[in-house]
Design a protein around this motif. Structure first.
Motif, PDB file in Angstrom:
ATOM      1  N   TYR A 172       0.853  -1.196   0.000  1.00  0.00           N
ATOM      2  CA  TYR A 172       0.000   0.000   0.000  1.00  0.00           C
ATOM      3  C   TYR A 172       0.884   1.240   0.000  1.00  0.00           C
ATOM      4  O   TYR A 172       1.824   1.352   0.789  1.00  0.00           O
ATOM      5  CB  TYR A 172      -0.937  -0.011   1.198  1.00  0.00           C
ATOM      6  N   LEU A 173       0.568   2.160  -0.884  1.00  0.00           N
ATOM      7  CA  LEU A 173       1.355   3.378  -1.056  1.00  0.00           C
ATOM      8  C   LEU A 173       0.429   4.490  -1.534  1.00  0.00           C
ATOM      9  O   LEU A 173      -0.779   4.270  -1.716  1.00  0.00           O
ATOM     10  CB  LEU A 173       2.490   3.144  -2.053  1.00  0.00           C
ATOM     11  N   PHE A 174       0.986   5.678  -1.730  1.00  0.00           N
ATOM     12  CA  PHE A 174       0.209   6.785  -2.284  1.00  0.00           C
ATOM     13  C   PHE A 174       0.734   7.125  -3.670  1.00  0.00           C
ATOM     14  O   PHE A 174       1.945   7.204  -3.891  1.00  0.00           O
ATOM     15  CB  PHE A 174       0.243   8.013  -1.370  1.00  0.00           C
ATOM     16  N   GLN A 175      -0.194   7.304  -4.586  1.00  0.00           N
ATOM     17  CA  GLN A 175       0.137   7.630  -5.971  1.00  0.00           C
ATOM     18  C   GLN A 175      -0.782   8.764  -6.412  1.00  0.00           C
ATOM     19  O   GLN A 175      -2.005   8.630  -6.375  1.00  0.00           O
ATOM     20  CB  GLN A 175      -0.048   6.414  -6.878  1.00  0.00           C
ATOM     21  N   GLY A 176      -0.171   9.884  -6.813  1.00  0.00           N
ATOM     22  CA  GLY A 176      -1.002  11.023  -7.185  1.00  0.00           C
ATOM     23  C   GLY A 176      -1.878  11.494  -6.051  1.00  0.00           C
ATOM     24  O   GLY A 176      -3.030  11.891  -6.260  1.00  0.00           O
ATOM     25  N   GLU A 177      -1.341  11.432  -4.802  1.00  0.00           N
ATOM     26  CA  GLU A 177      -2.051  11.865  -3.605  1.00  0.00           C
ATOM     27  C   GLU A 177      -3.319  11.053  -3.352  1.00  0.00           C
ATOM     28  O   GLU A 177      -4.272  11.522  -2.736  1.00  0.00           O
ATOM     29  CB  GLU A 177      -2.349  13.369  -3.655  1.00  0.00           C
ATOM     30  N   GLU A 178      -3.304   9.821  -3.780  1.00  0.00           N
ATOM     31  CA  GLU A 178      -4.421   8.900  -3.556  1.00  0.00           C
ATOM     32  C   GLU A 178      -3.853   7.554  -3.126  1.00  0.00           C
ATOM     33  O   GLU A 178      -2.864   7.072  -3.679  1.00  0.00           O
ATOM     34  CB  GLU A 178      -5.226   8.736  -4.848  1.00  0.00           C
ATOM     35  N   LEU A 179      -4.469   6.947  -2.113  1.00  0.00           N
ATOM     36  CA  LEU A 179      -4.034   5.639  -1.649  1.00  0.00           C
ATOM     37  C   LEU A 179      -4.195   4.611  -2.768  1.00  0.00           C
ATOM     38  O   LEU A 179      -5.208   4.589  -3.476  1.00  0.00           O
ATOM     39  CB  LEU A 179      -4.839   5.214  -0.423  1.00  0.00           C
ATOM     40  N   ALA A 180      -3.176   3.778  -2.928  1.00  0.00           N
ATOM     41  CA  ALA A 180      -3.200   2.766  -3.979  1.00  0.00           C
ATOM     42  C   ALA A 180      -2.568   1.484  -3.451  1.00  0.00           C
ATOM     43  O   ALA A 180      -1.851   1.491  -2.437  1.00  0.00           O
ATOM     44  CB  ALA A 180      -2.456   3.257  -5.215  1.00  0.00           C
TER      45      ALA A 180
END
Length: 648
Positions: A283-291
């Motif tokens: 789990y990480l953040f991509q484009g300021e969205e959790l992904a």
């Protein structure tokens, strides 16, 4: 949320300013303390979780930083404990015995980057000593799986150190990649192998044995400069988020068994990419969205959760099917994997004083001050003594009035904002030109002019011209090859500037220069070296007779504006140029209404006699000096705000 300071930059959106505070305005002559401006915030760059507790360090202007202990389940505050000698921390880790280790930063002489241990059983903080003598910043700490050691990485010389948990001894293991300034992050595999993310030039990953012996160096899968920023070892893969000088943040996925890069994932923002990993899902953040990233399938799926509190989001791990995380703005958040819903908690950490980073005079006759790290903007009215605070403004490096409006030069990305007292409006950003810090700002006829320092790992600042009325801009990158533009003055269609030979690296590009730039013809009229041997010149100003003055860390000088020739100079003190690793704008100089010059240099404020070229100490320690709208001088040091009133 891009690289070093974007990770801590707060979004520039304003709800409403904090109610003005009022104190009686000063009277009389000389130095007077005005107390502190209402600049406060809870910035938590360093944080970690251990079971039911979350540990976060809140930075403070003059210290001590505070270790905050919260319940992971509901963000309630358990306790806050001071960290002596620390101004803040990016480096928090939990050892197998549940001890919490913190690496701190503090450039103050004698303080340096230190290591701390918090024992939850006794609720005590122990200061374990300076990590590596001469290193001011501990960027990362990581505990070995067997609990025998805690490792850390530092700057400005990229040193690796080892703390022996049995003996209490700290060992300097050297620089894994000589010439690199930073070890930005560490990951330790189950067998004790150490992976060290380097910067600011090569973005390499050093692989080391537990005793610090170098095994190999892994080159990044991308080109450019910056940092190997965030590392983790998950499911036989080494995950590395690269913070590049262009603002891109790709994550490399390295196959440890096959010794090769298997994937590059674009636009990864989170500071702990492996947080919440289960098996082959991260789990990480991509484009300021959790992904969620599936390592085996090499696929990223966005989850729709964006309400993490601004700043930099940091996933920390799981309580059941709930992912627990924090934001660098001091807030905690939850994401329920089953329901797909998130929850943001209010910050329960105590806001700490913020250092004043910059000061400028506003169009409304107030003195404006920008906050360091946490950001924020405060205004002080010399007439009434009232002060006002806007919390959600990024770190302003420069503040200036142009044609009746206030403009802010914000780090990172050299962003220029117009501020009307309600909401800053973005006009321009130079992240795509590798620029970061707009220290120099001046009103230049129809133009708002600014000069910048480039991003870490790069050289070559820029001179910028912006017409806010039309949006037209002219950007001259590398006007003085390899140099940052740190100060500007304007007169009769010409911009006069000074440079620092340092950019985003520790290697100076020759001697610092002064220059004159004709706006109408877009040409340099002259360049000169006012103080041979100096690597940064500092602020400049005109006096009432049209003479151009400059103040460097060791010299006061007068230039001929027509030719750049040094007419007079005097060395007022010494400066360790031979050991300097990075010097940008470190002086201020202003013309007083009494005809004297006033300057700040090397932490001291002086009254300067132009005729005799002599400096008389008026106050210390001082970080910033500004001539206010009432023609008196205003000074700051950390969070402290004061005035030097000119009478007669």
């Amino acid at each position: 949320m891009r690289i070093l300071a974007v990770a801590l930059a707060i979004a520039l959106s304003i709800t409403s300013p904090v109610k003005a505070e009022t104190a009686a305005p000063p009277t009389g002559c000389g130095f007077q303390s005005l107390g502190t401006l209402p600049l406060t915030g809870a910035t938590t760059a360093g944080t970690a979780r251990d079971g039911a507790r979350v540990y976060s360090v809140t930075s403070s202007a003059s210290g001590p930083a505070m270790l905050g202990i919260r319940n992971a389940a509901d963000a309630t505050l358990v306790a806050e404990r001071p960290l002596p000698y620390a101004l803040g921390s990016w480096a928090v880790t939990v050892a197998p015995d549940h001890s919490v280790y913190v690496g701190s930063y503090n450039a103050t002489a004698g303080a340096m980057g230190r290591l701390f241990r918090y024992d939850p059983a006794t609720d005590k903080v122990s200061e374990l000593g300076i990590a590596v003598p001469g290193e001011t910043f501990v960027w990362t700490v990581a505990a070995s799986p067997d609990g025998s050691a805690v490792y850390g990485g530092t700057s400005p010389n990229g040193r690796l150190f080892r703390y022996d948990t049995a003996t209490g001894q700290i060992s300097d293991l050297g620089s894994p990649v000589p010439g690199e300034q930073y070890i930005r992050d560490l990951a330790i595999a189950k067998d004790g192998t150490i992976y060290a993310g380097m910067g600011a030039a090569s973005m390499k990953v050093a692989v080391l044995k537990p005793d610090g012996t170098l095994i190999k160096v892994i080159d990044p899968p991308i080109q450019g400069s910056g940092y190997a920023y965030d590392l983790d070892v998950v499911a036989g893969r080494l995950l590395v988020r690269f913070g590049t000088s262009t603002g891109a943040n790709p994550m490399g996925v390295y196959d440890l068994a096959g010794n090769r890069w298997r994937d590059v994932v674009e636009d990864v923002d989170s500071l702990t990419v492996g947080g919440g990993a289960r098996g082959e899902r991260v789990y990480l953040f991509q484009g300021e969205e959790l992904a969620v990233y599936d390592i085996k399938r090499r696929k990223t799926t966005r989850l729709g959760f964006t309400d993490f509190g601004g700043g930099a989001a940091r996933p920390l791990g799981w309580i059941g099917h709930t992912l627990v995380g924090t934001s660098s703005t001091g807030r905690m958040w939850h994401y329920d994997r089953k329901s797909g819903r998130g929850k943001l908690f209010d910050s329960t950490l105590t806001g700490q004083p913020v250092s004043i980073r910059s000061m400028g005079v506003g169009p409304d006759g107030r003195v404006y001050a920008g906050g360091f790290f946490t950001g924020g903007l405060a205004a002080y009215d010399p007439v009434t003594g009232a002060a006002q605070f806007w919390p959600n403004v990024g770190q302003s490096e420069g503040i200036v009035t142009h044609k009746g409006k206030l403009y802010l030069g914000v780090y990172p990305g050299a962003r220029i904002y117009e501020f009307d007292g309600t909401e800053p409006r973005l006009l321009l950003g130079l992240a795509d030109q590798e620029q970061d810090r707009p220290f120099a700002m001046v009103s230049a006829g129809d133009w708002l002019a600014f000069g910048t320092v480039p991003k870490a790992g790069t050289v070559g600042g820029a001179l910028g011209l912006l017409d806010p009325a039309t949006g037209r801009s002219v950007i001259r990158r590398d006007l003085i090859p390899g140099h940052s533009i740190i100060a500007l003055a304007y007169r009769d269609g010409v911009l006069y500037g000074t440079t620092s030979a340092f950019g985003g690296t520790s290697t100076p590009q020759g001697e610092a220069r002064a220059f004159a730039y004709d706006i109408a013809t877009d040409t340099l009229k002259w360049t000169s070296t006012p103080v041979p041997g100096d690597l940064a010149l500092g602020s400049i100003t005109f006096d009432g007779e049209g003479r151009l003055w400059g103040l460097t860390p060791d010299t006061l000088f007068e230039l001929d504006p027509a030719t750049g020739q040094t007419l007079r100079s005097v060395r007022h003190q010494t400066y360790p140029w031979s050991t300097a690793t990075q010097v940008w704008l470190d002086t201020n100089i202003e013309l007083g209404r009494d005809g004297m010059l006033y300057g700040k240099v090397q932490g001291k404020a002086y009254r300067i006699d132009r005729a005799a070229m002599t400096l008389t100490l008026i106050a210390r320690p001082i970080s910033i000096l500004l001539k206010g709208p009432d023609q008196h001088m205003y000074l700051s040091r950390f969070e402290n705000f004061s005035t030097y009133r000119l009478c007669g």
